[in-house]
Design a protein around this motif. Structure first.
Motif, short mmCIF file in Angstrom:
data_model
loop_
_atom_site.label_atom_id
_atom_site.label_comp_id
_atom_site.label_asym_id
_atom_site.label_seq_id
_atom_site.Cartn_x
_atom_site.Cartn_y
_atom_site.Cartn_z
N MET A 1 0.84 -1.18 0.00
CA MET A 1 0.00 0.00 0.00
C MET A 1 0.89 1.24 0.00
O MET A 1 1.87 1.31 0.70
N ALA A 2 0.49 2.20 -0.80
CA ALA A 2 1.23 3.46 -0.87
C ALA A 2 0.67 4.43 0.16
O ALA A 2 -0.48 4.35 0.55
N THR A 3 1.51 5.34 0.55
CA THR A 3 1.11 6.39 1.47
C THR A 3 1.50 7.73 0.86
O THR A 3 2.63 7.91 0.43
N LEU A 4 0.54 8.63 0.82
CA LEU A 4 0.85 10.00 0.43
C LEU A 4 0.98 10.79 1.72
O LEU A 4 0.04 10.88 2.49
N THR A 5 2.17 11.28 1.98
CA THR A 5 2.39 12.07 3.17
C THR A 5 2.80 13.48 2.76
O THR A 5 3.43 13.68 1.73
N VAL A 6 2.42 14.40 3.59
CA VAL A 6 2.85 15.79 3.41
C VAL A 6 3.57 16.18 4.69
O VAL A 6 3.00 16.10 5.78
N TRP A 7 4.83 16.53 4.56
CA TRP A 7 5.65 16.99 5.68
C TRP A 7 5.77 18.50 5.55
O TRP A 7 6.35 18.99 4.58
N LYS A 8 5.22 19.23 6.48
CA LYS A 8 5.28 20.69 6.47
C LYS A 8 6.50 21.14 7.26
O LYS A 8 6.79 20.61 8.33
N GLY B 1 12.70 27.03 2.88
CA GLY B 1 13.70 26.11 2.35
C GLY B 1 13.77 24.77 3.06
O GLY B 1 14.55 23.90 2.68
N GLY B 2 12.94 24.58 4.07
CA GLY B 2 12.99 23.35 4.86
C GLY B 2 12.77 22.07 4.08
O GLY B 2 13.47 21.08 4.25
N ALA B 3 11.78 22.06 3.19
CA ALA B 3 11.47 20.85 2.42
C ALA B 3 12.60 20.50 1.47
O ALA B 3 12.94 19.32 1.31
N ALA C 1 14.78 11.57 11.43
CA ALA C 1 15.83 12.00 10.52
C ALA C 1 15.66 13.45 10.05
O ALA C 1 16.62 14.10 9.66
N PHE C 2 14.43 13.96 10.10
CA PHE C 2 14.17 15.33 9.70
C PHE C 2 14.58 16.29 10.82
O PHE C 2 14.64 15.89 11.98
N PRO C 3 14.85 17.55 10.49
CA PRO C 3 15.26 18.52 11.51
C PRO C 3 14.28 18.59 12.68
O PRO C 3 13.07 18.79 12.47
N ALA C 4 14.77 18.41 13.87
CA ALA C 4 13.93 18.37 15.08
C ALA C 4 13.17 19.68 15.26
O ALA C 4 13.73 20.76 15.15
N GLY C 5 11.87 19.55 15.52
CA GLY C 5 11.04 20.72 15.81
C GLY C 5 10.70 21.58 14.62
O GLY C 5 10.07 22.62 14.77
N HIS C 6 11.09 21.16 13.42
CA HIS C 6 10.85 22.01 12.25
C HIS C 6 9.94 21.37 11.21
O HIS C 6 9.73 21.93 10.15
N SER C 7 9.44 20.17 11.49
CA SER C 7 8.56 19.51 10.53
C SER C 7 7.33 18.95 11.23
O SER C 7 7.36 18.63 12.41
N GLU C 8 6.26 18.87 10.47
CA GLU C 8 5.01 18.34 10.97
C GLU C 8 4.41 17.44 9.90
O GLU C 8 4.42 17.78 8.72
N LEU C 9 3.89 16.29 10.28
CA LEU C 9 3.35 15.32 9.34
C LEU C 9 1.85 15.47 9.18
O LEU C 9 1.10 15.53 10.14
N ILE C 10 1.43 15.53 7.92
CA ILE C 10 0.02 15.44 7.54
C ILE C 10 -0.02 14.23 6.61
O ILE C 10 0.76 14.16 5.68
#
Length: 161
Positions: free
Chosen positions: A1-8, A13-15, A134-143
Motif C-alpha cells: 500500500m502506498a502512502t501520500l504524506t505531506v511533511w510541512k 527552504g525546509g522541504a 531524521a528530519f530537523p527536530a522541531g521544524h517539521s510536521e506530518l500530515i
C-alpha cells in the motif's frame, strides 16, 4: 500500500533541505520513495514554487500531471475564479476517488502558507518514526493520507500519461 504524506516545514527552504536525508533513508531501506515533490512558499510571494524531485522517484513514479493538478487544487484554484468551478469540482471528485478528500485538502491548505514549505511524498514501507527522527527536530510536521491498493491503482489510472 502506498502512502501520500505531506511533511510541512516552518521555513521556505525546509522541504528542499531533506532531499539528501530521504536518499539516505532509502539506502537504509527505511522507506521506498515512489515519487516526491516540494512546495516552497517564501513569505513575500503570492503563490508557492513547486518542483518534482525526479532523482528520488522510483519506477512507479506518477506523472507531473498529478503533481500539477494536486498543487493547482491546493494553491491556485482561488486565483482562477468561478469560471473554473465545474472543472475544480470534477478534479476534486477524482482526487476523492483516490483517497485525497476535502479534509486532506483543507488541512494542507490551512497549514502550508507563506513562510513555510512542504514535502509531498508518495512512499511505501516507510518506518515513519525513523523518517520523523531524521528530519530537523522541531521544524517539521506530518500530515498524511493512506491510499489502499485500489485507490493507488485509480490514482495511476486517472493521471496516466
Amino acid at each position: 500500500m502506498a502512502t501520500l504524506t505531506v511533511w510541512k516545514f516552518d521555513t521556505p527552504g525546509g522541504a528542499e533541505s531533506v532531499e539528501s536525508t530521504l536518499l539516505q533513508l532509502q539506502k537504509q531501506e527505511l522507506i521506498k520513495v515512489v515519487d516526491a515533490a516540494v512546495v516552497s512558499w517564501p513569505q513575500d510571494t503570492a503563490k508557492p514554487k513547486t518542483r518534482q524531485l525526479h532523482n528520488l522517484a522510483g519506477a512507479g513514479a506518477l506523472s507531473g500531471t498529478f503533481w500539477g493538478m494536486l498543487f493547482g487544487l491546493l494553491f491556485l484554484m482561488p486565483l482562477l475564479g468561478a469560471a473554473m468551478g465545474a472543472a475544480a469540482g470534477a478534479l476534486g471528485g477524482k482526487m476523492a476517488d483516490v483517497g485525497i478528500d476535502d479534509d486532506f485538502i483543507e488541512s494542507v491548505k490551512s497549514q502550508v502558507t507563506p513562510g513555510t514549505s512542504a514535502l509531498f511524498l508518495m512512499s511505501q514501507d516507510a518506518v515513519v518514526d525513523r523518517v520523523r527522527e531524521a528530519f530537523p527536530a522541531g521544524h517539521s510536521e506530518l500530515i498524511s493520507s493512506n491510499l489502499d491498493r485500489e485507490q493507488e491503482a485509480k490514482l495511476r489510472e486517472v493521471f496516466a500519461h
